[in-house]
Design an enzyme around this catalytic site. Sequence first.
Site, PDB file in Angstrom:
ATOM      1  N   SER A  47       0.787  -1.236   0.000  1.00  0.00           N
ATOM      2  CA  SER A  47       0.000   0.000   0.000  1.00  0.00           C
ATOM      3  C   SER A  47       0.823   1.292   0.000  1.00  0.00           C
ATOM      4  CB  SER A  47      -0.965  -0.006   1.187  1.00  0.00           C
ATOM      5  OG  SER A  47      -1.999  -0.939   0.978  1.00  0.00           O
ATOM      6  N   CYS A 103       6.894  -2.473   5.646  1.00  0.00           N
ATOM      7  CA  CYS A 103       7.355  -3.215   6.817  1.00  0.00           C
ATOM      8  C   CYS A 103       8.646  -2.646   7.382  1.00  0.00           C
ATOM      9  CB  CYS A 103       7.587  -4.680   6.448  1.00  0.00           C
ATOM     10  SG  CYS A 103       6.136  -5.464   5.742  1.00  0.00           S
ATOM     11  N   ASN A 143       8.042  -7.687  11.380  1.00  0.00           N
ATOM     12  CA  ASN A 143       7.047  -6.656  11.107  1.00  0.00           C
ATOM     13  C   ASN A 143       5.717  -7.061  11.760  1.00  0.00           C
ATOM     14  OD1 ASN A 143       6.480  -8.792   9.265  1.00  0.00           O
ATOM     15  ND2 ASN A 143       5.258  -7.371   8.060  1.00  0.00           N
ATOM     16  N   CYS A 191       2.953  -8.379  10.795  1.00  0.00           N
ATOM     17  CA  CYS A 191       2.266  -9.615  10.398  1.00  0.00           C
ATOM     18  C   CYS A 191       3.187 -10.825  10.391  1.00  0.00           C
ATOM     19  CB  CYS A 191       1.629  -9.429   9.023  1.00  0.00           C
ATOM     20  SG  CYS A 191       0.403  -8.100   8.988  1.00  0.00           S
ATOM     21  N   GLU A 249       5.787 -11.712   8.658  1.00  0.00           N
ATOM     22  CA  GLU A 249       6.413 -12.297   7.475  1.00  0.00           C
ATOM     23  C   GLU A 249       7.803 -11.711   7.200  1.00  0.00           C
ATOM     24  OE1 GLU A 249       4.101  -8.837   5.562  1.00  0.00           O
ATOM     25  OE2 GLU A 249       3.959 -10.175   7.286  1.00  0.00           O
ATOM     26  N   PRO A 277       0.157 -10.846   4.076  1.00  0.00           N
ATOM     27  CA  PRO A 277      -1.289 -11.096   4.175  1.00  0.00           C
ATOM     28  C   PRO A 277      -2.080 -10.645   2.959  1.00  0.00           C
ATOM     29  CG  PRO A 277      -0.630  -9.283   5.604  1.00  0.00           C
ATOM     30  CD  PRO A 277       0.635  -9.922   5.119  1.00  0.00           C
ATOM     31  N   ILE A 288      -4.352  -5.070  -0.901  1.00  0.00           N
ATOM     32  CA  ILE A 288      -3.962  -5.240  -2.303  1.00  0.00           C
ATOM     33  C   ILE A 288      -4.579  -6.505  -2.895  1.00  0.00           C
ATOM     34  CG2 ILE A 288      -1.839  -3.920  -1.997  1.00  0.00           C
ATOM     35  CD1 ILE A 288      -0.304  -6.595  -2.204  1.00  0.00           C
TER      36      ILE A 288
END
Length: 746
Positions: A152, A197, A401, A403, A405, A587, A591
């Site tokens: 984003s 991130c 970060n 989430c 990942e 995730p 997007i």
Amino acid sequence: MKTNTATAKTKASAKPSRKSSATKPKLKPAGMSISRYFTTPGKDPLDQIEWTQRESVIAEPDGTVVFEMKNIDVPASWSQLATDIASSKYFRKAGVPETGREVSVRQLITRVSHSLRVAGEESGYFSGSESAQSFEDELTHLLVNQMGAFNSPVWFNCGLYHQYGIVGSPGNWYWDAQAQEMRQLQNSFEKPQCSACFIQNVEDDLMSIFDLAKNEARLFKYGSGTGSNFSKIRGRQEMLSGGGTSSGLMSFLEVLDKGAGATKSGGTTRRAAKMVCLDMDHPEIVDFIQWKEQEEAKAKALIEQGYDSDFNGEAYQTVSGQNSNNSVRITDDFMKAYEHDGEWQTKMRTTGEVCDTLKARDLMDKIAQAAWVCADPGVQYDTTINDWHTCPNTDRINASNPCSEYMFLDNSACNLASLNLMKYRRADGSFDVEAFQHACRVFITAQEIIIDFASYPTEEIGKNSHDYRPLGLGYANLGTLLMTNGIPYDSDKGRAWAGAITAIMHGEAYAASAELASVVGPFPGFEKNRKPMLRVMNKHRDAVTTDIDARICPQEMYNAATECWDRCVELGEQHGYRNAQATVLAPTGTIGLLMDCDTTGVEPEFSLVKFKKLAGGGYFKIINQSVPLALKHLGYAENEIKEINDYVLEHSKIEGAPYLKDEHLAVFDTANRNGDGARFIAPQGHIKMMAAAQPFLSGAISKTINIPNEATVDDIKELYIDSWKLGLKAVALYRDGCKSSQPLNS
């Protein structure tokens, strides 16, 4: 990754022999040559599709309109939801010449792709103007046809100054590659914040804690998320240097939590994204584990008294800890202590002395109990994470970060992009490997250009971004791809497909990174970490033969995975790599909607029915389009497909549908039960799918393991143990209905 040796040998013996040497691409030292695959010279990709005009109206449940825009130019193939996402989230709302604000997807995509083309030319990435134009056209084609999308912040911020001359907030730091120094923007926001991130360090110092609060706010403002490991901060059991007892870690976490809650991500409606990590030997580890569990109890008590149960309502706004994901960092030593019913000691941060001696199994019970109640904390397997670390000679990996990942050095950043796997599905259900490989190459080049094109919130993050250049290419719509091909998500075949696709993406991204290194040099930290990085790259290559079952994987996909990894390692040994990291599985929430994906990231289908938004407002119930495609692929007749679809729409489940064969039921299993049906993907199916992809990723996997409401605390503990044994880097669970406010319902 941990594997059963006997099984691995059996699989390997069934596979075709590897090539002894990789074909070396001819590289031009003056820059990369970007070939055309999707586009034709002299033809604008934006003119090759059909456009239409729509309006977008977004309203609250009570009918209050929060966003409205008319006469929006969008590709005719885009859904109304994708239109809403682009116009409400990503269109620039002011400062655009002539139109005042962005009014067309054409403007949005041109702003991004052309700005990156110009930046790439200026930095010497391309062999000439023809190659640069090929890059811009290919990237434009991928974006406008929803074949891939950046995170984003790229859509929010990229190209605003370069395209429109928009001036933003001064004071951001960025790395000036030519001057080899950090510079601060004084007069204009020329360099956009493009990374989603961030990982930031925090020290056991009051000013460091509040500097973190300031830097977090800056990241949230421009649409990014950040994570930190707070294990350096002394516990409430410890003394202050000036006398007296510390207020402790938890008191500061509550302050930072409120700061995140007050800041909307990107200045829009999305909430700030934040991760809090804590090592298992911290003095306040028990308080941290139980923090959200206790706050959830308070929220439920308020809701029972009549307060709004919505996540943005007063009940959840009143309690703390609601604005971050929390994770505990678990080492192999802790897991072994758990297995052998051993003790675990927490340590004072100031003196290193033992603070408390606890039973490892008691701590694991508390983690599982808290996750059962409120889905937090998640678990990160620290030893596994650092075993796959490409740059251990610089520092270890301490955090992730929001989430989970992106996992890399403290004070670093990563910009993400994801490919829509359904766009590479041929009509017969086969996977277009060549198109996918080309898309990986285009996107990783674009993401690499972004690194020096972007700004960063602190000097150290800017420097590390330049010195290590981590990237995060990933994908979405895996669950949809499998279902439409009649492949159960929880199956060996499904895992073989996932492993091969991930291996191709990862290998092709790193092969392109090595090509980039041959042109503009490897990342500055490469030589310091050459040996451990090449060790990790060979671990990835070896995993192709040990972890992907060639007996059930399509031959084209398996051959591409082995070939690109042979090529990737050989090129890396010759030239090094331009990027310390290349891939993650994010995730893809927003997007994913922009690309009209039915499933996000590596997730399975959530439901067999969904609600489609109408252009004029309102919704209607439709069958998830994966269902009829899957039925067609499985050989059902048109009249049979219609009756099965009608049954699913009426009953919100597929069990009991006419004509459906029992052996096909598993194809339509989803993350949660549909209607009053009994079928759903077992939690073990989720972690096995993650294990299929994990060996082929630089980072980790952002994924929720959905578990039914009736699952027990012991079930959760078993999932944690199995995830560790399968070599996962991180796990997050959600027990259906455990929180009073739930983000998704079928």
